[in-house]
Write a protein that holds these residues in place. Structure first.
Motif, PDB file in Angstrom:
ATOM      1  N   SER A  61      50.500  67.232  84.040  1.00  0.00           N
ATOM      2  CA  SER A  61      50.172  66.249  85.078  1.00  0.00           C
ATOM      3  C   SER A  61      48.690  66.328  85.415  1.00  0.00           C
ATOM      4  O   SER A  61      48.228  67.300  86.018  1.00  0.00           O
ATOM      5  CB  SER A  61      50.997  66.521  86.338  1.00  0.00           C
ATOM      6  OG  SER A  61      50.868  67.879  86.700  1.00  0.00           O
ATOM      7  N   PRO A  62      47.942  65.325  84.972  1.00  0.00           N
ATOM      8  CA  PRO A  62      46.503  65.329  85.225  1.00  0.00           C
ATOM      9  C   PRO A  62      46.273  65.246  86.725  1.00  0.00           C
ATOM     10  O   PRO A  62      46.699  64.292  87.359  1.00  0.00           O
ATOM     11  CB  PRO A  62      46.019  64.047  84.552  1.00  0.00           C
ATOM     12  CG  PRO A  62      47.182  63.478  83.811  1.00  0.00           C
ATOM     13  CD  PRO A  62      48.412  64.082  84.392  1.00  0.00           C
ATOM     14  N   SER A  63      45.650  66.237  87.271  1.00  0.00           N
ATOM     15  CA  SER A  63      45.545  66.298  88.728  1.00  0.00           C
ATOM     16  C   SER A  63      44.144  65.949  89.222  1.00  0.00           C
ATOM     17  O   SER A  63      43.886  64.865  89.717  1.00  0.00           O
ATOM     18  CB  SER A  63      45.920  67.691  89.209  1.00  0.00           C
ATOM     19  OG  SER A  63      45.183  68.656  88.475  1.00  0.00           O
ATOM     20  N   SER A  64      43.261  66.878  88.962  1.00  0.00           N
ATOM     21  CA  SER A  64      41.927  66.748  89.540  1.00  0.00           C
ATOM     22  C   SER A  64      41.066  65.795  88.720  1.00  0.00           C
ATOM     23  O   SER A  64      41.511  65.183  87.764  1.00  0.00           O
ATOM     24  CB  SER A  64      41.274  68.127  89.581  1.00  0.00           C
ATOM     25  OG  SER A  64      41.364  68.720  88.302  1.00  0.00           O
ATOM     26  N   ASP A  65      39.846  65.701  89.110  1.00  0.00           N
ATOM     27  CA  ASP A  65      38.900  64.865  88.363  1.00  0.00           C
ATOM     28  C   ASP A  65      38.158  65.749  87.375  1.00  0.00           C
ATOM     29  O   ASP A  65      36.953  65.918  87.440  1.00  0.00           O
ATOM     30  CB  ASP A  65      37.925  64.198  89.345  1.00  0.00           C
ATOM     31  CG  ASP A  65      37.088  63.139  88.644  1.00  0.00           C
ATOM     32  OD1 ASP A  65      37.497  62.719  87.543  1.00  0.00           O
ATOM     33  OD2 ASP A  65      36.048  62.743  89.188  1.00  0.00           O
ATOM     34  N   ASP A  66      38.931  66.334  86.473  1.00  0.00           N
ATOM     35  CA  ASP A  66      38.371  67.351  85.596  1.00  0.00           C
ATOM     36  C   ASP A  66      38.986  67.191  84.211  1.00  0.00           C
ATOM     37  O   ASP A  66      39.942  67.863  83.848  1.00  0.00           O
ATOM     38  CB  ASP A  66      38.694  68.730  86.175  1.00  0.00           C
ATOM     39  CG  ASP A  66      38.246  69.855  85.249  1.00  0.00           C
ATOM     40  OD1 ASP A  66      37.410  69.601  84.354  1.00  0.00           O
ATOM     41  OD2 ASP A  66      38.740  70.978  85.432  1.00  0.00           O
ATOM     42  N   ASP A  70      41.731  69.618  82.386  1.00  0.00           N
ATOM     43  CA  ASP A  70      43.085  69.130  82.144  1.00  0.00           C
ATOM     44  C   ASP A  70      43.456  69.169  80.661  1.00  0.00           C
ATOM     45  O   ASP A  70      44.602  69.442  80.306  1.00  0.00           O
ATOM     46  CB  ASP A  70      43.230  67.702  82.688  1.00  0.00           C
ATOM     47  CG  ASP A  70      43.423  67.685  84.210  1.00  0.00           C
ATOM     48  OD1 ASP A  70      43.774  68.752  84.758  1.00  0.00           O
ATOM     49  OD2 ASP A  70      43.229  66.624  84.833  1.00  0.00           O
ATOM     50  N   ARG A  73      44.253  72.726  79.941  1.00  0.00           N
ATOM     51  CA  ARG A  73      45.579  73.038  80.487  1.00  0.00           C
ATOM     52  C   ARG A  73      46.696  72.455  79.619  1.00  0.00           C
ATOM     53  O   ARG A  73      47.694  73.123  79.354  1.00  0.00           O
ATOM     54  CB  ARG A  73      45.702  72.508  81.914  1.00  0.00           C
ATOM     55  CG  ARG A  73      45.507  73.575  82.985  1.00  0.00           C
ATOM     56  CD  ARG A  73      45.804  73.019  84.371  1.00  0.00           C
ATOM     57  NE  ARG A  73      44.869  71.962  84.762  1.00  0.00           N
ATOM     58  CZ  ARG A  73      43.628  72.207  85.208  1.00  0.00           C
ATOM     59  NH1 ARG A  73      43.206  73.450  85.340  1.00  0.00           N
ATOM     60  NH2 ARG A  73      42.832  71.208  85.538  1.00  0.00           N
ATOM     61  N   HIS A 126      45.328  58.985  81.087  1.00  0.00           N
ATOM     62  CA  HIS A 126      44.985  59.003  82.506  1.00  0.00           C
ATOM     63  C   HIS A 126      43.486  58.777  82.724  1.00  0.00           C
ATOM     64  O   HIS A 126      43.077  57.889  83.470  1.00  0.00           O
ATOM     65  CB  HIS A 126      45.416  60.347  83.120  1.00  0.00           C
ATOM     66  CG  HIS A 126      44.971  60.549  84.534  1.00  0.00           C
ATOM     67  ND1 HIS A 126      45.648  60.018  85.611  1.00  0.00           N
ATOM     68  CD2 HIS A 126      43.909  61.226  85.054  1.00  0.00           C
ATOM     69  CE1 HIS A 126      45.024  60.350  86.732  1.00  0.00           C
ATOM     70  NE2 HIS A 126      43.977  61.096  86.427  1.00  0.00           N
ATOM     71  N   TYR A 127      42.689  59.577  82.008  1.00  0.00           N
ATOM     72  CA  TYR A 127      41.253  59.492  82.234  1.00  0.00           C
ATOM     73  C   TYR A 127      40.645  58.241  81.624  1.00  0.00           C
ATOM     74  O   TYR A 127      39.628  57.735  82.111  1.00  0.00           O
ATOM     75  CB  TYR A 127      40.555  60.753  81.718  1.00  0.00           C
ATOM     76  CG  TYR A 127      40.737  61.923  82.642  1.00  0.00           C
ATOM     77  CD1 TYR A 127      39.898  62.100  83.732  1.00  0.00           C
ATOM     78  CD2 TYR A 127      41.774  62.836  82.454  1.00  0.00           C
ATOM     79  CE1 TYR A 127      40.072  63.157  84.599  1.00  0.00           C
ATOM     80  CE2 TYR A 127      41.949  63.896  83.310  1.00  0.00           C
ATOM     81  CZ  TYR A 127      41.099  64.066  84.386  1.00  0.00           C
ATOM     82  OH  TYR A 127      41.281  65.108  85.243  1.00  0.00           O
ATOM     83  N   HIS A 130      40.781  55.718  84.119  1.00  0.00           N
ATOM     84  CA  HIS A 130      39.852  55.904  85.225  1.00  0.00           C
ATOM     85  C   HIS A 130      38.389  55.812  84.787  1.00  0.00           C
ATOM     86  O   HIS A 130      37.488  56.216  85.511  1.00  0.00           O
ATOM     87  CB  HIS A 130      40.092  57.265  85.909  1.00  0.00           C
ATOM     88  CG  HIS A 130      41.338  57.286  86.731  1.00  0.00           C
ATOM     89  ND1 HIS A 130      42.590  57.044  86.190  1.00  0.00           N
ATOM     90  CD2 HIS A 130      41.541  57.478  88.067  1.00  0.00           C
ATOM     91  CE1 HIS A 130      43.512  57.126  87.145  1.00  0.00           C
ATOM     92  NE2 HIS A 130      42.911  57.381  88.295  1.00  0.00           N
TER      93      HIS A 130
END
Lengths: 185, 185
Positions: A61-66, A70, A73, A126-127, A130
């Motif tokens: 689950s991609p969480s942070s803005d990183d 990710d 992970r 995800h990214y 964004h």
DNA sequence: TATCTTAGCTACGCAAGCGTTTCTTAACGC
DNA sequence: GCGTTAAGAAACGCTTGCGTAGCTAAGATA
């Protein structure tokens, strides 16, 4: 029931797909051969059932803005999953695909195929959504890079990559393919 | 002699490492079981011998001043080699590595291991030496990208990549990892 | 309580591979 | 032409797995 499924996977790992026997499974499950034949008529059928129950597939689950974090992970998650008995069982089945096409079909599609098995995929989509990089970069080839390199490492060294190697995969292969330079994210 | 080696490989592909039998090989080679036992004492021994003789490993020779073209050629060479019976045999053996460590050792190291099996490696070292890109880019990870993606493709689709896909691998994964943008060589 | 389902055990005849022994057949060297 | 060497054929007793059948013992249900 659960004992039989576990026994089937154990047997698979111990002797390989091609040498699985009803008697072997029965022995391992400490049950009677007749009880197996009552429900299934071949070792393959037992295996399919076993795979269906045994696998919870974790989703990254991609969480942070990183993005980099990710990705790392996600690949660690994949590596940890591959160290599972289940994953070794999948590998076992996949190689013998010529001899058990139905089995591979049944197993591979739910465990290691389209949906699962692409751990970085979730993160990358995800990214891309964004605007972290050009979404056009997300070709099938690029989506596979991380997983492919982990698999190859496993084949070459019969050992899964450590954290440093995963970092290297992200920095030296994935990020460049996205058009990103590691240093200047 | 040669017939027996071929029979051993055929048998391997037909029934898998774990189900190979002396009688099966003898049958396939149209010879007597006794003749096999005279020279070898197990199917594994026959296999090792067979692998030793059967494999000529082609080396990609970087010729022109065309990095991209040579990479594509190297990967096509790998793909073509993988479509060989021999390559499928290697895959067969490698998966069962837990059960036949000695066999894997004997086979893998000469056929698909350190030396061989990295088709792009030769090409990459050549051009790194000629200043086409920063030699520091040639990490173990980067050297494996092309091969890893071809292997993964084979696993996912039970079919080897076509030329277009190989182009994509070079353009979207390898060249970016070298710090090169496909358009502006 | 009487009955009915179902798991488990034992045993069966059958087939296939094991590793070995014995015998026949062919090839080659001197 | 003769003797040595190696390959092939056939059979051996043994083991393991097959799929089936017949039985016993629980545990649920009426």
């Amino acid at each position: 029931m659960r004992a039989i499924h576990e026994a089937a996977i154990e047997e698979l790992l111990a002797v390989g797909v091609d040498r699985m026997t009803m008697e072997g499974i029965a022995r391992r499950a400490a049950t009677a051969k007749t009880s197996l034949y009552r429900r299934w008529s071949s070792t393959e059928e037992i295996l399919v059932d076993a795979f269906l129950r045994v696998f919870p597939q974790e989703e990254p689950s991609p969480s942070s803005d990183d993005l980099r974090g990710d990705l790392v992970r996600a690949l660690r998650m994949m590596r940890d999953w591959m160290s599972t008995l289940g994953a070794r069982a999948v590998a076992e089945v996949v190689t013998a695909r010529d001899r058990n096409p139905e089995l591979v079909e049944a197993v591979y599609s739910r465990v290691f195929g389209e949906r699962g098995g692409r751990f970085t995929q979730t993160v990358l989509y995800h990214y891309a959504g964004h605007g972290a990089f050009d979404p056009a970069r997300l070709t099938p080839v690029v989506l596979d890079i991380g997983e492919a390199l982990i698999i190859k490492h496993g084949m070459d060294h019969s050992r899964l990559p450590d954290d440093a190697h995963i970092d290297a995969i992200v920095d030296q292969a994935i990020l460049p393919a996205l058009g990103l330079v590691p240093g200047a994210g």
